[in-house]
Design an enzyme around this catalytic site. Structure first.
Site, short mmCIF file in Angstrom:
data_model
loop_
_atom_site.label_atom_id
_atom_site.label_comp_id
_atom_site.label_asym_id
_atom_site.label_seq_id
_atom_site.Cartn_x
_atom_site.Cartn_y
_atom_site.Cartn_z
CG LEU A 1 -1.84 1.23 1.32
CD1 LEU A 1 -2.73 1.39 0.11
CD2 LEU A 1 -2.67 1.14 2.59
CE1 TYR A 2 6.14 5.24 1.90
CE2 TYR A 2 7.41 3.61 0.67
CZ TYR A 2 7.28 4.88 1.21
OH TYR A 2 8.29 5.80 1.06
CB ALA A 3 4.72 0.53 -3.35
CB THR B 1 0.24 5.98 -0.87
OG1 THR B 1 1.48 5.66 -0.20
CG2 THR B 1 -0.91 5.19 -0.26
CE LYS B 2 6.75 8.46 -1.32
NZ LYS B 2 6.84 9.77 -0.66
#
Length: 109
Positions: free
Chosen positions: A100-102, A104-105
């Site tokens: 999810l972090y990836a 969002t980035k």
């Protein structure tokens, strides 16, 4: 002239606006992000709020600033997902984020 650092929540529009008005930035180095894979599983909304909504807020305030400062945004190698080709290139396909972090980035890009 010099460097002015602002530590704040990018979703707090009044703080962002006040900083832009007070400092007359020529450049903004955007390093802010909610990171960490495990916490994303527990609280995915926090990532969307911090990383995506925060980016939208700061960009909306920047476009209302005159003169408009230039923005340098720090993305993440995480956007390349499970790509094993090294080194990564900016034109590599980044449509399969591994977290999810990836995601969002990537959305911020």
């Amino acid at each position: 002239a010099g460097v002015h650092t602002v530590e704040a929540d990018l979703n707090d529009r009044s703080v962002v606006r006040d900083a832009l008005d007070a400092c007359k930035f020529t450049h903004i180095l955007h390093l802010a992000a909610q990171a960490g894979v495990r916490y994303a599983v527990k609280n995915p909304g926090s990532y969307v709020h911090s990383n995506v909504a925060g980016m939208v807020n700061i960009m909306e305030e920047i476009i209302r600033t005159s003169p408009m400062p230039k923005v340098v945004f720090a993305s993440s190698s995480s956007v390349y997902g499970l790509n094993t080709k090294v080194p990564f290139k900016e034109d590599d396909v980044t449509d399969s984020p591994a977290s999810l972090y990836a995601a969002t980035k990537k959305a911020d890009e």
